[in-house]
Design a protein around this motif. Structure first.
Motif, short mmCIF file in Angstrom:
data_model
loop_
_atom_site.label_atom_id
_atom_site.label_comp_id
_atom_site.label_asym_id
_atom_site.label_seq_id
_atom_site.Cartn_x
_atom_site.Cartn_y
_atom_site.Cartn_z
N ASP A 149 29.84 -5.75 26.36
CA ASP A 149 28.76 -5.06 25.67
C ASP A 149 27.43 -5.81 25.82
N PHE A 150 27.50 -7.09 26.17
CA PHE A 150 26.30 -7.91 26.26
C PHE A 150 25.77 -8.07 27.68
N ILE A 151 26.41 -7.47 28.67
CA ILE A 151 26.01 -7.69 30.07
C ILE A 151 24.55 -7.35 30.30
N ARG A 152 24.12 -6.19 29.88
CA ARG A 152 22.73 -5.78 30.13
C ARG A 152 21.74 -6.71 29.40
N ALA A 153 22.02 -7.02 28.15
CA ALA A 153 21.11 -7.86 27.37
C ALA A 153 21.05 -9.28 27.93
N VAL A 154 22.19 -9.84 28.33
CA VAL A 154 22.18 -11.18 28.93
C VAL A 154 21.42 -11.15 30.25
N ASP A 155 21.60 -10.10 31.02
CA ASP A 155 20.88 -9.97 32.29
C ASP A 155 19.37 -9.98 32.05
N VAL A 156 18.91 -9.22 31.06
CA VAL A 156 17.48 -9.19 30.73
C VAL A 156 17.00 -10.58 30.32
N CYS A 157 17.77 -11.27 29.48
CA CYS A 157 17.39 -12.62 29.05
C CYS A 157 17.27 -13.56 30.24
N LEU A 158 18.25 -13.53 31.13
CA LEU A 158 18.24 -14.45 32.27
C LEU A 158 17.14 -14.10 33.26
N ARG A 159 16.75 -12.84 33.34
CA ARG A 159 15.60 -12.48 34.18
C ARG A 159 14.32 -13.10 33.61
N HIS A 160 14.17 -13.07 32.29
CA HIS A 160 13.00 -13.70 31.67
C HIS A 160 13.04 -15.22 31.85
N VAL A 161 14.21 -15.81 31.75
CA VAL A 161 14.34 -17.25 31.97
C VAL A 161 13.93 -17.58 33.41
N THR A 162 14.36 -16.76 34.36
CA THR A 162 14.01 -16.99 35.76
C THR A 162 12.50 -16.90 35.98
N LEU A 210 12.64 -9.69 23.92
CA LEU A 210 13.74 -10.45 23.34
C LEU A 210 13.67 -10.66 21.83
N ALA A 211 12.49 -10.59 21.24
CA ALA A 211 12.36 -10.87 19.81
C ALA A 211 13.26 -9.96 19.00
N GLY A 212 13.98 -10.56 18.08
CA GLY A 212 14.85 -9.79 17.19
C GLY A 212 16.20 -9.43 17.76
N MET A 213 16.49 -9.81 19.01
CA MET A 213 17.76 -9.44 19.63
C MET A 213 18.88 -10.44 19.36
N GLY A 214 18.58 -11.53 18.65
CA GLY A 214 19.58 -12.57 18.43
C GLY A 214 20.75 -12.12 17.58
N GLY A 215 20.54 -11.15 16.74
CA GLY A 215 21.61 -10.65 15.90
C GLY A 215 21.82 -11.48 14.66
N SER A 216 22.87 -11.18 13.95
CA SER A 216 23.17 -11.89 12.70
C SER A 216 23.88 -13.19 13.03
N ASN A 217 24.01 -14.02 12.04
CA ASN A 217 24.73 -15.28 12.21
C ASN A 217 26.14 -15.21 11.65
N GLU A 218 26.66 -14.00 11.50
CA GLU A 218 28.02 -13.85 10.98
C GLU A 218 29.00 -14.48 11.97
N LEU A 257 13.28 -17.38 21.18
CA LEU A 257 12.63 -16.06 21.15
C LEU A 257 13.53 -15.01 20.50
N LEU A 258 14.83 -15.11 20.73
CA LEU A 258 15.76 -14.14 20.15
C LEU A 258 15.72 -14.15 18.63
N GLY A 259 15.41 -15.30 18.06
CA GLY A 259 15.39 -15.42 16.61
C GLY A 259 14.07 -15.01 15.96
N LEU A 260 13.04 -14.72 16.79
CA LEU A 260 11.76 -14.31 16.22
C LEU A 260 11.84 -12.89 15.70
#
Length: 168
Positions: free
Chosen positions: A54-67, A85-93, A162-165
């Motif tokens: 379920d995270f493939i697309r989101a991780v891909d976007v993150c790693l593109r920004h890192v690149t 990326l802001a707000g995509m970090g999710g909960s800390n559950e 950034l994910l936590g912003l």
């Protein structure tokens, strides 16, 4: 004109991300997936872990920004990355069976009551956990040189922050 050592390290890290992008994304998604069975005593060894697809697309976007940040600099990449990326970090559950404890110095660590596994980053099955999983498992010299690995880890921490912003 030659690149300085830091720039060269950033370019090496970016090259490794781009050259093996699909496998790296899939590997990072193991951070939000299920731990492998049987488990290993070495904390970072988890060859049977199952990625959370379920995270493939989101991780891909993150790693593109890192690149982009590795090649062009964080200042250049920040605006677009923060927007995406802001707000995509999710909960800390925490995942089931995982509990937070404090060591004698007050640092948090996480214990899986079922397997006995210990982690220093919260096993939360979220996007930030995928990036932490990758960050904590970059191998030197297997994956890249030491300076490139340090730059990649630094830039992954930037993306995790950034994910936590809050969303803009």
């Amino acid at each position: 004109k030659s690149l300085d050592a830091r720039e060269a390290a950033c370019h090496e890290a970016a090259f490794q991300l781009v050259s093996n992008a699909e496998s790296i994304v899939y590997f990072a998604c193991r951070g939000a997936g299920e731990p492998g069975r049987p488990s290993f005593h070495a904390e970072m060894a988890d060859p049977y872990a199952e990625p959370n697809e379920d995270f493939i697309r989101a991780v891909d976007v993150c790693l593109r920004h890192v690149t982009v940040a590795l090649v062009n600099g964080i200042d250049t990449a920040a605006s677009n990355a923060q927007h995406d990326l802001a707000g995509m970090g999710g909960s800390n559950e925490l995942r089931p069976n995982w509990y937070e404890y404090k060591d004698d110095d007050g640092r948090a660590y996480y214990w899986d009551d079922e397997s006995g596994a210990i982690a220093w980053t919260p096993p939360s099955q979220q996007l930030d956990t995928c990036l932490m999983y990758l960050r904590d498992r970059v191998g030197v010299p297997r994956d890249m040189g030491q300076a490139a690995a340090m730059e990649l880890r630094s830039h992954l921490n930037w993306a995790i922050d950034l994910l936590g912003l809050p969303e803009t």
